[in-house]
Scaffold this motif. Structure first.
Motif, PDB file in Angstrom:
ATOM      1  N   PRO A 333      -7.279   6.813   9.026  1.00  0.00           N
ATOM      2  CA  PRO A 333      -8.373   7.672   8.570  1.00  0.00           C
ATOM      3  C   PRO A 333      -8.020   9.153   8.760  1.00  0.00           C
ATOM      4  CG  PRO A 333      -9.213   5.874   9.900  1.00  0.00           C
ATOM      5  CD  PRO A 333      -7.716   5.847  10.039  1.00  0.00           C
ATOM      6  N   PRO A 334      -8.585  10.053   7.929  1.00  0.00           N
ATOM      7  CA  PRO A 334      -9.610   9.713   6.934  1.00  0.00           C
ATOM      8  C   PRO A 334      -9.058   9.335   5.558  1.00  0.00           C
ATOM      9  CG  PRO A 334      -9.417  12.073   7.076  1.00  0.00           C
ATOM     10  CD  PRO A 334      -8.467  11.516   8.102  1.00  0.00           C
ATOM     11  N   HIS A 335      -7.717   9.543   5.322  1.00  0.00           N
ATOM     12  CA  HIS A 335      -7.200   9.341   3.970  1.00  0.00           C
ATOM     13  C   HIS A 335      -6.189   8.196   3.880  1.00  0.00           C
ATOM     14  CE1 HIS A 335      -9.100  13.165   2.935  1.00  0.00           C
ATOM     15  NE2 HIS A 335      -8.475  13.737   3.961  1.00  0.00           N
ATOM     16  N   GLY A 336      -5.955   7.518   4.999  1.00  0.00           N
ATOM     17  CA  GLY A 336      -4.907   6.500   5.002  1.00  0.00           C
ATOM     18  C   GLY A 336      -5.149   5.381   4.005  1.00  0.00           C
ATOM     19  N   ASP A 337      -6.363   4.839   3.966  1.00  0.00           N
ATOM     20  CA  ASP A 337      -6.648   3.745   3.036  1.00  0.00           C
ATOM     21  C   ASP A 337      -6.494   4.207   1.586  1.00  0.00           C
ATOM     22  OD1 ASP A 337      -7.141   2.051   5.138  1.00  0.00           O
ATOM     23  OD2 ASP A 337      -9.340   2.200   5.011  1.00  0.00           O
ATOM     24  N   ALA A 338      -6.936   5.424   1.291  1.00  0.00           N
ATOM     25  CA  ALA A 338      -6.834   5.936  -0.075  1.00  0.00           C
ATOM     26  C   ALA A 338      -5.376   6.117  -0.479  1.00  0.00           C
ATOM     27  CB  ALA A 338      -7.590   7.258  -0.200  1.00  0.00           C
ATOM     28  N   ILE A 339      -4.545   6.598   0.433  1.00  0.00           N
ATOM     29  CA  ILE A 339      -3.118   6.750   0.134  1.00  0.00           C
ATOM     30  C   ILE A 339      -2.495   5.384  -0.162  1.00  0.00           C
ATOM     31  CG2 ILE A 339      -0.869   7.383   1.115  1.00  0.00           C
ATOM     32  CD1 ILE A 339      -2.378   9.581   2.705  1.00  0.00           C
ATOM     33  N   GLY A 340      -2.792   4.389   0.688  1.00  0.00           N
ATOM     34  CA  GLY A 340      -2.277   3.045   0.442  1.00  0.00           C
ATOM     35  C   GLY A 340      -2.747   2.485  -0.887  1.00  0.00           C
ATOM     36  N   CYS A 341      -3.982   2.840  -1.288  1.00  0.00           N
ATOM     37  CA  CYS A 341      -4.558   2.349  -2.542  1.00  0.00           C
ATOM     38  C   CYS A 341      -3.854   2.947  -3.754  1.00  0.00           C
ATOM     39  CB  CYS A 341      -6.046   2.676  -2.577  1.00  0.00           C
ATOM     40  SG  CYS A 341      -6.853   2.322  -4.160  1.00  0.00           S
ATOM     41  N   VAL A 342      -3.764   4.266  -3.824  1.00  0.00           N
ATOM     42  CA  VAL A 342      -3.171   4.884  -5.013  1.00  0.00           C
ATOM     43  C   VAL A 342      -1.674   4.586  -5.085  1.00  0.00           C
ATOM     44  CG1 VAL A 342      -4.942   6.669  -5.178  1.00  0.00           C
ATOM     45  CG2 VAL A 342      -2.879   7.111  -3.837  1.00  0.00           C
ATOM     46  N   ALA A 343      -1.053   4.418  -3.936  1.00  0.00           N
ATOM     47  CA  ALA A 343       0.350   4.007  -3.954  1.00  0.00           C
ATOM     48  C   ALA A 343       0.472   2.562  -4.429  1.00  0.00           C
ATOM     49  CB  ALA A 343       0.972   4.178  -2.572  1.00  0.00           C
ATOM     50  N   GLY A 344      -0.506   1.714  -4.053  1.00  0.00           N
ATOM     51  CA  GLY A 344      -0.502   0.336  -4.510  1.00  0.00           C
ATOM     52  C   GLY A 344      -0.632   0.224  -6.019  1.00  0.00           C
ATOM     53  N   TYR A 345      -1.358   1.152  -6.628  1.00  0.00           N
ATOM     54  CA  TYR A 345      -1.475   1.161  -8.095  1.00  0.00           C
ATOM     55  C   TYR A 345      -0.300   1.863  -8.764  1.00  0.00           C
ATOM     56  CZ  TYR A 345      -6.196  -0.745  -8.529  1.00  0.00           C
ATOM     57  OH  TYR A 345      -7.277  -1.585  -8.536  1.00  0.00           O
ATOM     58  N   GLY A 346       0.630   2.430  -7.970  1.00  0.00           N
ATOM     59  CA  GLY A 346       1.771   3.135  -8.548  1.00  0.00           C
ATOM     60  C   GLY A 346       1.433   4.530  -9.009  1.00  0.00           C
ATOM     61  N   ILE A 347       0.242   5.021  -8.645  1.00  0.00           N
ATOM     62  CA  ILE A 347      -0.175   6.355  -9.088  1.00  0.00           C
ATOM     63  C   ILE A 347       0.498   7.434  -8.253  1.00  0.00           C
ATOM     64  CG2 ILE A 347      -2.172   7.895  -9.237  1.00  0.00           C
ATOM     65  CD1 ILE A 347      -3.863   5.373  -9.848  1.00  0.00           C
ATOM     66  N   ALA A 348       0.571   7.232  -6.947  1.00  0.00           N
ATOM     67  CA  ALA A 348       1.261   8.159  -6.045  1.00  0.00           C
ATOM     68  C   ALA A 348       2.519   7.484  -5.521  1.00  0.00           C
ATOM     69  CB  ALA A 348       0.350   8.564  -4.891  1.00  0.00           C
ATOM     70  N   LYS A 349       3.551   8.255  -5.376  1.00  0.00           N
ATOM     71  CA  LYS A 349       4.817   7.730  -4.886  1.00  0.00           C
ATOM     72  C   LYS A 349       5.267   8.532  -3.669  1.00  0.00           C
ATOM     73  CE  LYS A 349       6.201   6.309  -9.529  1.00  0.00           C
ATOM     74  NZ  LYS A 349       6.036   4.868  -9.310  1.00  0.00           N
ATOM     75  N   GLY A 350       6.021   7.895  -2.811  1.00  0.00           N
ATOM     76  CA  GLY A 350       6.519   8.576  -1.623  1.00  0.00           C
ATOM     77  C   GLY A 350       7.736   9.438  -1.929  1.00  0.00           C
ATOM     78  N   GLN A 351       8.238  10.066  -0.876  1.00  0.00           N
ATOM     79  CA  GLN A 351       9.428  10.900  -1.005  1.00  0.00           C
ATOM     80  C   GLN A 351      10.683  10.025  -0.920  1.00  0.00           C
ATOM     81  OE1 GLN A 351       8.860  14.236  -1.609  1.00  0.00           O
ATOM     82  NE2 GLN A 351       6.731  13.511  -1.671  1.00  0.00           N
TER      83      GLN A 351
END
Length: 516
Positions: A333-351
């Motif tokens: 929290p507060p953004h960890g679940d959201a990061i995992g979510c958008v990364a799960g959809y392939g919308i955000a990618k890591g470095q």
């Protein structure tokens, strides 16, 4: 100079004499056929100008009336004798007529005039609305020679389908020389324009109604579907009130009621609305009297119903549908679940080193790629060969996404042909990016439905989109009343913005699919 004219034969078609009978007692709605007649005194014609001729009997109105049918309204006038003004060769054609001054909104002023006259040896029936410089509708003229009775039948739509009609009939009979005309008004009582004679008496009193309301749930999580229903009924126990417009109004906490949807009652008087509230608010149903277009059902407002929304929950069914992706530098929290979510959809990618870098600012060019993947995950086909819109993004790995979003109207540049790709995204820009993206996906315009909760967004070009994002629970204020629109957006905050947008899309039935 007076034109020589022969006396014409009566037109084919006989006026229905029911138009001159006493009004029938009514219990039905305003469209029920009914009539009203007025008896006018004999020999009460007024003379204007010189009077070289005796007063013609045909200038003296004896009976006038209005008959309502389901589809037509017929205006009637009977004079004392012949020759009738519409049949007499001695009269001046352009300055003699029978007319009915008509009030259709109940304020006792003339709204329109119905004319019966002769032009070029033909009967003419016309409707002239107030301030119109030409006839706005035509009517059918009939003349009953045996009773010296003239009628003009016009469609109800020419009058705006009124529930009631007030009228005064005027008969003008004009001689060319020496400029004399004879005129009779029926009824005589009251000042000119009082229009006190009311036809269709069943509609004189508005039919009282009541409006009930109910909600399928009074407390729900944000974005849950809720049904608001009601029934419009007559208080006199009459037939079902069908086809009447009912609006659903919403009042946010601390705000005022505003209409958010409209429908019409069904065959039983019922209405139903389905909403997906994002914040607690009060709701009511309203029916407004439409005297000029409806059958006279009076206004009614339902009891107010409150729906409490647990908007603070971060439960997101859209994110529950994909496995979360974890990063070593994202702690929760507060953004960890959201990061995992958008990364799960392939919308955000890591470095490249496997981290996410949540504290880094989001650049404008990076944001276009995030949004382009959101569109693809929502099933939107992006332009394959978009026009190159900007000169300062050449060679960028995000250039295609920038041009695709520009073609869709989601990004608009910084003026001229500049996009400023390396500039950080601000909170106000983020709101506009996301709301325009939702509008493309949902194929509808989104607008605020209540007052702004923020005091620091007035004057911003993005103010409306900020308010929409807040009302959809996509964007949250820094405090209860401030948004800090010019602050930059970090990568972890961006993930929460997009994850909440996915929640909105899921609630609207959009199928979301991970992208590569």
């Amino acid at each position: 100079m007076l034109r020589s004219r022969s006396i014409r034969r009566p037109l084919t078609g006989i006026l229905l004499l029911t138009a001159l009978t006493a009004p029938a007692a009514l219990a039905g709605a305003a469209t029920t056929a009914t009539s009203v007649t007025i008896t006018d005194p004999a020999s009460d014609v007024t003379t204007n100008g010189g009077a070289p001729h005796p007063v013609p009997e045909s200038a003296d109105l004896l009976v006038t009336g209005v008959t309502h049918g389901t589809h037509d309204v017929t205006f009637v006038a009977r004079v004392a004798g012949g020759p009738h003004p519409l049949e007499d060769a001695a009269r001046v054609e352009d300055w003699s007529w029978i007319s009915w001054r008509v009030d259709i909104d109940g304020d006792a002023d003339t709204d329109l005039v119905v004319y019966a006259r002769v032009e070029d040896d033909a009967y003419v029936g016309e409707v002239w609305h107030h301030n119109a410089d030409q006839a706005t509708c035509s009517g059918t003229v009939a003349y009953h020679a045996a009773t010296f009775t003239t009628s003009v039948k016009v469609p109800r739509t020419c009058l705006g389908s009124p529930a009631e009609v007030r009228y005064v009939a005027v008969n003008r009979y004009t001689f060319l020389e020496p400029g004399t005309y004879y005129e009779d008004q029926s009824p005589d009582q009251g000042p000119p324009g009082s229009l006190a004679v009311l036809s269709n008496p069943a509609a004189r009193t508005r039919i009282a109604t009541s409006l009930s309301s109910a909600v399928s749930a009074s407390s729900v999580p944000a974005f849950s579907k809720v049904t608001v229903s009601g029934k419009l009924t007559r208080t006199d126990g009459g037939a079902a009130v069908t086809g009447q417009k009912v609006t659903l109004q919403r009042r946010p906490t601390g705000g005022s009621f505003a209409t958010i949807a409209t429908t019409t009652t069904d065959s039983k008087g019922n209405v139903s609305f389905t909403i997906a509230p994002t914040a607690s608010a009060s709701y009511r149903l309203v029916h407004s009297y439409a005297g000029r277009t409806g059958p006279g059902f009076d206004s009614a407002t339902s009891p107010t119903r409150t729906i409490d929304v647990t908007a603070a929950t971060d439960d997101n069914p859209a994110c529950a549908a994909v496995p979360a992706v974890t990063f070593p530098d994202v702690a929760g929290p507060p953004h960890g679940d959201a990061i995992g979510c958008v990364a799960g959809y392939g919308i955000a990618k890591g470095q490249t080193d496997g981290t996410y870098q949540p504290d880094a600012d989001v650049r404008r060019d990076q944001m276009t790629s995030f949004l382009a993947r959101t569109l693809r995950a929502s099933g939107v086909e992006l332009p394959a060969n978009p026009k190159d819109r900007f000169s300062d993004d050449n060679g960028s790995t995000h250039e295609l996404a920038i041009n695709q979003l520009a073609e869709l109207g989601i990004v608009q540049g910084r003026g001229g042909d500049r996009f400023s790709p390396a500039n950080p995204v601000t909170r106000e820009q983020m709101a506009s990016f996301l709301i325009r993206t939702l509008e493309v996906i949902l194929e509808q315009d989104l607008a605020p439905t209540g007052p702004s909760p923020f005091t620091d967004t007035a004057g911003s070009a993005h103010a409306d989109n900020i308010d929409v994002a807040a009302q959809l629970d996509i964007a949250k204020g820094r405090t209860a009343t401030t948004y800090e629109p010019t602050q930059t957006v970090r990568r972890d905050q961006m993930a929460s913005f997009i994850a909440r947008s996915l929640r909105v899309l899921h609630a609207e039935g959009v199928k979301l699919t991970p992208v590569s």
